[in-house]
Design a protein around this motif. Structure first.
Motif, PDB file in Angstrom:
ATOM      1  N   LYS A   1       6.038 -25.137 -14.141  1.00 51.68           N
ATOM      2  CA  LYS A   1       5.196 -24.704 -15.001  1.00 51.68           C
ATOM      3  C   LYS A   1       5.746 -24.276 -16.362  1.00 51.68           C
ATOM      4  O   LYS A   1       5.553 -23.205 -17.058  1.00 51.68           O
ATOM      5  CB  LYS A   1       4.264 -23.418 -14.424  1.00 51.68           C
ATOM      6  CG  LYS A   1       2.796 -23.995 -13.784  1.00 51.68           C
ATOM      7  CD  LYS A   1       3.536 -24.620 -12.206  1.00 51.68           C
ATOM      8  CE  LYS A   1       2.261 -24.770 -11.332  1.00 51.68           C
ATOM      9  NZ  LYS A   1       2.670 -25.077 -10.075  1.00 51.68           N
ATOM     10  N   CYS A   2       7.048 -24.813 -16.766  1.00 54.12           N
ATOM     11  CA  CYS A   2       7.744 -24.377 -18.080  1.00 54.12           C
ATOM     12  C   CYS A   2       6.754 -25.171 -19.173  1.00 54.12           C
ATOM     13  O   CYS A   2       6.990 -24.416 -20.215  1.00 54.12           O
ATOM     14  CB  CYS A   2       9.121 -25.082 -17.755  1.00 54.12           C
ATOM     15  SG  CYS A   2       8.988 -26.885 -17.956  1.00 54.12           S
TER      16      CYS A   2
ATOM     17  N   GLY B   1      10.142 -21.454 -13.994  1.00 52.22           N
ATOM     18  CA  GLY B   1      10.005 -22.003 -15.244  1.00 52.22           C
ATOM     19  C   GLY B   1      10.116 -21.160 -16.452  1.00 52.22           C
ATOM     20  O   GLY B   1      10.179 -21.315 -17.508  1.00 52.22           O
ATOM     21  N   ASN B   2       9.708 -19.578 -15.910  1.00 50.69           N
ATOM     22  CA  ASN B   2       9.366 -18.774 -17.067  1.00 50.69           C
ATOM     23  C   ASN B   2      10.242 -17.363 -16.965  1.00 50.69           C
ATOM     24  O   ASN B   2      10.743 -16.926 -17.937  1.00 50.69           O
ATOM     25  CB  ASN B   2       7.911 -18.413 -17.066  1.00 50.69           C
ATOM     26  CG  ASN B   2       7.044 -19.565 -17.414  1.00 50.69           C
ATOM     27  OD1 ASN B   2       6.890 -19.862 -18.661  1.00 50.69           O
ATOM     28  ND2 ASN B   2       6.601 -20.161 -16.674  1.00 50.69           N
TER      29      ASN B   2
ATOM     30  N   LEU C   1       8.161 -18.859 -21.754  1.00 56.29           N
ATOM     31  CA  LEU C   1       8.027 -17.700 -22.519  1.00 56.29           C
ATOM     32  C   LEU C   1       9.018 -17.721 -23.608  1.00 56.29           C
ATOM     33  O   LEU C   1      10.221 -18.405 -23.503  1.00 56.29           O
ATOM     34  CB  LEU C   1       8.093 -16.535 -21.637  1.00 56.29           C
ATOM     35  CG  LEU C   1       6.868 -16.209 -20.564  1.00 56.29           C
ATOM     36  CD1 LEU C   1       7.182 -15.164 -19.669  1.00 56.29           C
ATOM     37  CD2 LEU C   1       5.693 -16.549 -20.727  1.00 56.29           C
ATOM     38  N   LYS C   2       8.761 -16.743 -24.540  1.00 57.59           N
ATOM     39  CA  LYS C   2       9.647 -16.926 -25.705  1.00 57.59           C
ATOM     40  C   LYS C   2      11.042 -16.143 -25.051  1.00 57.59           C
ATOM     41  O   LYS C   2      12.310 -16.449 -25.751  1.00 57.59           O
ATOM     42  CB  LYS C   2       9.103 -15.822 -26.861  1.00 57.59           C
ATOM     43  CG  LYS C   2       8.097 -16.473 -27.660  1.00 57.59           C
ATOM     44  CD  LYS C   2       7.651 -15.829 -28.676  1.00 57.59           C
ATOM     45  CE  LYS C   2       6.570 -16.473 -29.510  1.00 57.59           C
ATOM     46  NZ  LYS C   2       6.177 -15.545 -30.886  1.00 57.59           N
ATOM     47  N   ILE C   3      10.905 -15.477 -24.145  1.00 58.28           N
ATOM     48  CA  ILE C   3      12.139 -14.794 -23.606  1.00 58.28           C
ATOM     49  C   ILE C   3      13.025 -15.529 -22.486  1.00 58.28           C
ATOM     50  O   ILE C   3      14.127 -15.166 -22.471  1.00 58.28           O
ATOM     51  CB  ILE C   3      11.814 -13.283 -22.889  1.00 58.28           C
ATOM     52  CG1 ILE C   3      11.066 -13.407 -21.710  1.00 58.28           C
ATOM     53  CG2 ILE C   3      11.314 -12.368 -23.997  1.00 58.28           C
ATOM     54  CD1 ILE C   3      10.724 -12.164 -20.806  1.00 58.28           C
ATOM     55  N   THR C   4      12.391 -16.573 -22.175  1.00 54.75           N
ATOM     56  CA  THR C   4      12.888 -17.415 -21.048  1.00 54.75           C
ATOM     57  C   THR C   4      14.447 -18.033 -21.635  1.00 54.75           C
ATOM     58  O   THR C   4      15.411 -17.843 -20.638  1.00 54.75           O
ATOM     59  CB  THR C   4      12.125 -18.635 -20.911  1.00 54.75           C
ATOM     60  OG1 THR C   4      11.019 -18.271 -20.567  1.00 54.75           O
ATOM     61  CG2 THR C   4      12.633 -19.573 -19.814  1.00 54.75           C
TER      62      THR C   4
END
Length: 204
Positions: A187-188, A49-50, A2-5
């Motif tokens: 699942k990154c 991963g997220n 995700l963009k915030i990861t």
């Protein structure tokens, strides 16, 4: 991912350090536990991963100072993971029973657990590889057992050119381009982004 990861790593630092003065921050771990348990039912270790703050900390902070070595296979074994899970849960349960229900003391138990595991992750990440802790993390093991078969990475063998670019970017050091079950895939999506022929995708 995700963009915030990449920005979530700051949370584990805040809880581990500021939590020593503000124990109520420890209750953030309950939100983490609940979220990872719910998502694991449908997508296995997707949380790792997220949304995992420590995973973000490992990837984007520890990754800058790691030695980048191969993660020992023994750490992936359930002979290591299950005893570690039982030990940590037993220790935390014992500490919680001794809080006598006091809110601040309960929060401090979670803070100390976060600090201890983050320290282990930091040491393992710098001396071996950023995601070393994640190979035997008790919470990752739970997700693996609950939904390790879900949302699997699939390789379209007609498109795969065996360039191994996917495996080079895999933070968990998995055999990415084979169609074997990968319970520890987080699942990154880095492998999908790296694949030049778009041979990789996730299947529900």
């Amino acid at each position: 991912m995700l963009k915030i990861t990449p920005y979530l790593g700051i949370l584990v630092v805040i809880v581990s350090i500021a939590g020593l003065w503000f124990p109520l921050l420890g209750y953030f771990l309950l939100l983490v536990f609940a979220t990872l348990l719910i998502t694991s039912v449908f997508r296995g270790r997707w949380f790792c991963g997220n949304l995992c703050p420590r995973g973000s900390f490992n990837d984007f902070w520890v990754g800058k100072i790691t030695r980048g070595k191969k993660i020992p296979k023994i750490l992936r074994s359930y002979r290591v993971r299950i005893p570690l899970f039982l030990l940590m849960m037993g220790f935390m349960g014992y500490r919680l029973l001794n809080t006598h229900g006091l809110i601040n003391q309960i929060g401090m138990v979670f803070v100390i657990m976060c600090l201890v595991t983050t320290t282990i992750a930091l040491i393992a990440g710098t001396t071996v590889s950023p995601r070393t802790w994640c190979t035997f993390c008790p919470m990752g093991t739970i997700q693996n057992l609950i939904g390790g078969q879900k949302y699997q990475l699939h390789t379209d063998e007609s498109k795969c050119i065996n360039c191994n670019k996917c495996e080079k970017v895999c933070p968990m050091q998995l055999d990415v381009h084979t169609n074997s079950t990968k319970p520890d895939c987080i699942k990154c999506g880095r492998c999908i982004t790296a694949c030049p022929t778009k041979a990789l995708s996730f299947k529900a």
